[in-house]
Design a protein around this motif. Structure first.
Motif, PDB file in Angstrom:
ATOM      1  N   ILE B  81       0.836  -1.202   0.000  1.00 24.50           N
ATOM      2  CA  ILE B  81       0.000   0.000   0.000  1.00 24.50           C
ATOM      3  C   ILE B  81       0.875   1.257   0.000  1.00 24.50           C
ATOM      4  N   VAL B  82       1.954   1.235   0.803  1.00 22.41           N
ATOM      5  CA  VAL B  82       2.840   2.408   0.846  1.00 22.41           C
ATOM      6  C   VAL B  82       3.481   2.629  -0.517  1.00 22.41           C
ATOM      7  N   THR B  83       3.925   1.532  -1.173  1.00 23.67           N
ATOM      8  CA  THR B  83       4.525   1.661  -2.502  1.00 23.67           C
ATOM      9  C   THR B  83       3.506   2.202  -3.507  1.00 23.67           C
ATOM     10  N   PHE B  85       0.912   4.063  -2.831  1.00 25.95           N
ATOM     11  CA  PHE B  85       0.652   5.471  -2.540  1.00 25.95           C
ATOM     12  C   PHE B  85       1.764   6.350  -3.094  1.00 25.95           C
ATOM     13  N   ARG B  86       2.994   5.832  -3.032  1.00 25.80           N
ATOM     14  CA  ARG B  86       4.111   6.613  -3.539  1.00 25.80           C
ATOM     15  C   ARG B  86       3.974   6.850  -5.048  1.00 25.80           C
ATOM     16  N   ARG B  87       3.428   5.846  -5.755  1.00 27.06           N
ATOM     17  CA  ARG B  87       3.299   5.962  -7.216  1.00 27.06           C
ATOM     18  C   ARG B  87       2.042   6.707  -7.617  1.00 27.06           C
ATOM     19  N   GLU B  89      -0.380   8.280  -5.415  1.00 29.20           N
ATOM     20  CA  GLU B  89      -0.858   9.337  -4.520  1.00 29.20           C
ATOM     21  C   GLU B  89      -2.276   9.076  -4.009  1.00 29.20           C
ATOM     22  N   THR B  90      -2.691   7.840  -3.917  1.00 32.73           N
ATOM     23  CA  THR B  90      -4.024   7.559  -3.401  1.00 32.73           C
ATOM     24  C   THR B  90      -4.057   6.138  -2.837  1.00 32.73           C
ATOM     25  N   VAL B  91      -4.969   5.927  -1.868  1.00 36.46           N
ATOM     26  CA  VAL B  91      -5.214   4.555  -1.406  1.00 36.46           C
ATOM     27  C   VAL B  91      -6.675   4.189  -1.596  1.00 36.46           C
TER      28      VAL B  91
END
Lengths: 180, 101
Positions: B81-83, B85-87, B89-91
């Motif tokens: 999920i963190v990766t 979000f980094r790409r 910008e949303t979850v």
């Protein structure tokens, strides 16, 4: 007293689980998740699984939820959207609820039909708990469940390597290619 | 002391249903993950109840393994999920439709 505790812990678990689903803020959801986990740990204690209750509080309420909170605060989603359910999801969830209720009710109404011998008047008062010392777990883990135990250890190693690889920050794509 | 296995199974079934609702209805990936944990816990509860009323240790040992696997799963899932979000910008799940069609 035990009956009251059962209903109390069940109500706490159900209520806080519902709040996990319904609360709009993920931080609140994580907090209610802790309450739900502690409620389940209470039910474990009623079932005389003391070791698992301690493990539940340590691993879930401790480690897992703290991990969730860390990631929630790391990501910092700005605006909170309203919870809107899609049509297909709503129909599917209502169908799932009906099916689960039918299953639970059929177990409750005629237990012998589902699992032979389950309808005998076995209650918490009339049955003896199995030995639940950490020694029991150790004995079973290192005899009958030796292979699953090893596989679980290997799984943890794989998960650790995967997490490190996933969360490593690459400068650009060429560096990724150079490393692979 | 009149609580039998059926009561624990009903408690477990409804808890599983609540988690299932969360997985289907919520759009936030993190909350979906929490609801997955709820479902795993409902299964744990049923296993411990079976173990207690059958007088064997096997259900308890299985719960031990489930807790291990769930911890590993949460670690890997949150890293994904963190990766993401980094790409992206949303979850939010509706925005993560890269593999659609």
């Amino acid at each position: 007293m035990v009956d009251f505790l059962f209903y109390f812990f069940t109500a706490v678990t159900w209520g806080s689980a519902a709040m996990v689903v319904l609360s709009r803020n993920p931080v609140n959801a994580a907090m209610f998740l802790i309450v739900a986990m502690v409620g389940i740990a209470g039910l474990f204690v009623l079932l005389s699984a003391f070791f698992l209750a301690v493990l539940q509080v340590l691993v879930y309420a401790g480690a897992v939820v703290v991990l969730f909170l860390f990631v929630i605060m790391l990501l910092d989603e700005g605006e909170k959207r309203r919870i809107r359910a899609g049509k297909v999801s709503s129909v599917a969830s209502v169908m799932a609820l009906v099916l689960l209720l039918v299953g639970a009710l059929s177990v409750a109404v005629s237990p012998d039909l589902v699992v032979p011998g389950m309808g005998e008047a076995r209650t918490l008062g009339t049955t003896e708990p199995v030995g639940d010392a950490p020694r029991e777990y150790g004995y079973h883990l290192f005899t009958a469940y030796m292979l699953p135990f090893q596989v679980a250890g290997f799984l943890l190693l794989v998960a650790m390597i995967g997490v490190i690889l996933l969360s490593k920050r690459y400068r650009d794509e060429s560096e990724v290619r150079a490393q692979v | 002391m009149n609580i039998g296995i059926v009561d624990f199974l009903v408690a477990s079934a409804l808890l599983f249903a609540i988690g299932f609702f969360g997985v289907l209805l919520r759009r936030n990936t993190l909350v979906v993950y929490m609801c997955l944990e709820l479902m795993l816990n409902a299964v744990n509860l049923a296993l411990v109840a079976f173990s207690r009323f059958n007088g064997t240790m096997d259900g308890n040992i299985f719960v031990f393994f489930i807790i291990t696997v769930a911890a590993a799963e949460v670690a890997v899932g949150l890293a994904i999920i963190v990766t993401l979000f980094r790409r992206r910008e949303t979850v939010q799940l509706p925005d993560l439709n890269l593999l659609r069609h």
